[in-house]
Write a protein that holds these residues in place. Structure first.
Motif, PDB file in Angstrom:
ATOM      1  N   ARG A 105      28.032  70.486  24.024  1.00 55.20           N
ATOM      2  CA  ARG A 105      29.355  69.517  24.356  1.00 55.20           C
ATOM      3  C   ARG A 105      28.494  67.882  24.812  1.00 55.20           C
ATOM      4  N   THR A 106      27.482  68.139  25.356  1.00 52.86           N
ATOM      5  CA  THR A 106      26.990  66.837  25.702  1.00 52.86           C
ATOM      6  C   THR A 106      26.350  66.043  24.620  1.00 52.86           C
ATOM      7  N   GLN A 140      27.583  66.708  20.882  1.00 48.63           N
ATOM      8  CA  GLN A 140      28.547  66.652  19.809  1.00 48.63           C
ATOM      9  C   GLN A 140      29.434  65.595  19.613  1.00 48.63           C
ATOM     10  N   ARG A 141      29.880  64.879  20.634  1.00 42.70           N
ATOM     11  CA  ARG A 141      30.866  63.831  20.390  1.00 42.70           C
ATOM     12  C   ARG A 141      30.485  62.722  19.579  1.00 42.70           C
ATOM     13  N   ALA A 142      28.861  62.512  19.724  1.00 38.74           N
ATOM     14  CA  ALA A 142      28.395  61.538  18.822  1.00 38.74           C
ATOM     15  C   ALA A 142      28.483  61.910  17.221  1.00 38.74           C
ATOM     16  N   THR A 158      30.727  63.917  15.483  1.00 40.78           N
ATOM     17  CA  THR A 158      31.998  64.298  14.841  1.00 40.78           C
ATOM     18  C   THR A 158      32.370  63.625  13.591  1.00 40.78           C
ATOM     19  N   ALA A 188      33.412  60.017  14.489  1.00 40.81           N
ATOM     20  CA  ALA A 188      32.392  59.158  15.009  1.00 40.81           C
ATOM     21  C   ALA A 188      31.438  58.753  13.903  1.00 40.81           C
ATOM     22  N   SER A 209      24.028  58.319  26.785  1.00 43.87           N
ATOM     23  CA  SER A 209      25.211  59.346  27.142  1.00 43.87           C
ATOM     24  C   SER A 209      24.571  60.442  27.561  1.00 43.87           C
TER      25      SER A 209
END
Length: 405
Positions: free
Chosen positions: A99-100, A102-104, A106, A109, A211
């Motif tokens: 989770r730390t 994967q936001r970058a 998607t 993104a 991040s």
């Protein structure tokens, strides 16, 4: 394995290697027993449905490969064998680390990066054209593109591509380097990652490393895991794209030459071709290592009608699964622009599915479309038998590839 000096040197006394799209794969069938280079028995799984099960079934995981009772799986451990890395942690601990990051990565993104990546592609093609024909397309295009993208994403604008290439080759070594050489290179790479984190803590920015540092401040990962994650992303962020793009061009500028003009026509065609090329042209061969992504059964499990005992090592042969005649036609010439009949397993599946899959797809699509559009007469300047391949690694692609137009 013939004698080699390094992954960048040609093997001595060997016949030319075939291009990656010409490799023959095992005919998919029920799981069968084989052996790793260490002598450890391994169940080789090759059918598409069975491989997908191996990669998604929680009874088969990565962390068990490094348990105290686990049999040896490598002769010289590489970066994939770090028990503390995200790749080798399962369950809730793995989900927390993932989770730390994967936001970058998607699809949404990645879409925001598309205009900038397209500008990098165009700049590299400008430089290629300005330098003139003939040229080495690897040195001028397939290598610098993904390095530039991951450098920007991680805020590493002064990344030394040659040094990163040296560390990556050692990190992904199968037989190219000794255990001592790998340990030395990984020590240097780890020191690099440590220094990047020190500098970014002192001067954080709008980048992936900053991040990660912010996310790790709550104690969700150890310092060692943070460093390993940073250097792992540097490798993963360029290796797959560089390898896939180089091998795709070998195919497209030889057997697939008639598709070049359609690739130039529109991005939709390039997108479809990218999916088929990722499926049909493997990242590595089986010359130096057992095919497949390894897992270990934490309990007895049935795969494809075969009962796999608890504690067994299992290899999911994604290359064979991607060619499974019960699911796909392997004919790239006729299927290059067709939708996939089923999901490709090139990026894996399940909890450990490659985080950078959407980024790699986008880079490949833009790289192929823009290059075909700008250089419609691009062709190989050498016979494929003379290609100098990166050898002894988990992946294989050209060290250099002469082209002309």
């Amino acid at each position: 394995m013939p004698a080699q000096n390094s992954a960048t040197g040609a093997a001595t006394g060997t016949a030319p290697l075939p291009p990656m799209h010409c490799l023959r794969h095992a005919v998919p069938g029920p799981p069968r027993l084989a052996a790793l280079r260490t002598g450890t028995p391994v169940w080789l799984v090759s059918r598409h449905a069975d491989v997908r099960q191996v990669l998604t079934d929680p009874r088969l995981n990565r962390s068990a490969l490094y348990a105290t009772d686990a049999p040896p799986i490598t002769l010289a451990p590489n970066i994939l064998d770090d028990p503390q890395s995200m790749l080798n942690i399962d369950g809730t601990d793995h989900q927390r680390l993932r989770r730390t990051v994967q936001r970058a990565f998607t699809p949404r993104a990645i879409a925001r990066w598309r205009p900038w990546v397209a500008s990098v592609v165009e700049s590299l093609i400008d430089e290629l054209i300005d330098a003139g024909s003939p040229a080495d397309i690897v040195g001028a295009y397939t290598r610098p593109l993904p390095v530039s993208v991951i450098s920007r994403l991680m805020g590493l604008d002064n990344l030394d591509s040659k040094r990163i290439g040296h560390w990556s080759d050692h990190a992904l070594s199968a037989t190219a380097y000794s255990a001592e050489e790998i340990a030395t290179a990984m020590g240097e790479f780890y020191a690099f990652g440590t220094q990047v984190i020190v500098e970014r803590r002192a001067a954080p920015g709008d980048d992936l490393v900053s991040s990660l540092i912010t996310a790790a401040a709550d104690g969700s990962m150890t310092e060692e895991q943070l460093v390993t994650l940073v250097i792992g992303l540097v490798i993963a962020g360029h290796e797959t794209t560089m390898t896939s793009l180089g091998n795709a061009l070998v195919y497209l500028l030889q057997e697939g030459r008639e598709a070049w003009s359609r690739l130039a026509a529109d991005e939709a065609s390039a997108s479809a071709a990218t999916e088929q090329l990722l499926r049909g042209v493997p990242l590595g061969d089986t010359t130096d290592h057992m095919p497949g992504l390894l897992r270990r059964a934490v309990e007895e499990v049935e795969i494809g009608g075969v009962l796999i005992p608890a504690g067994s090592v299992v290899a999911a042969d994604t290359n064979a699964a991607n060619q499974d005649p019960g699911v796909f036609t392997s004919d790239l010439l006729t299927e290059l622009f067709s939708p996939l009949a089923a999901p490709s397993l090139t990026f894996g599946a399940g909890p450990h599915h490659c985080l950078g899959a959407w980024l790699a797809r986008m880079e490949l699509e833009l790289a192929l479309h823009r290059l075909a559009r700008r250089l419609p007469s691009l062709r190989l300047d050498e016979p494929v038998e003379g290609i100098d391949w990166r050898r002894g690694l988990l992946t294989r692609s050209p060290n250099a590839l002469g082209v002309t137009w």
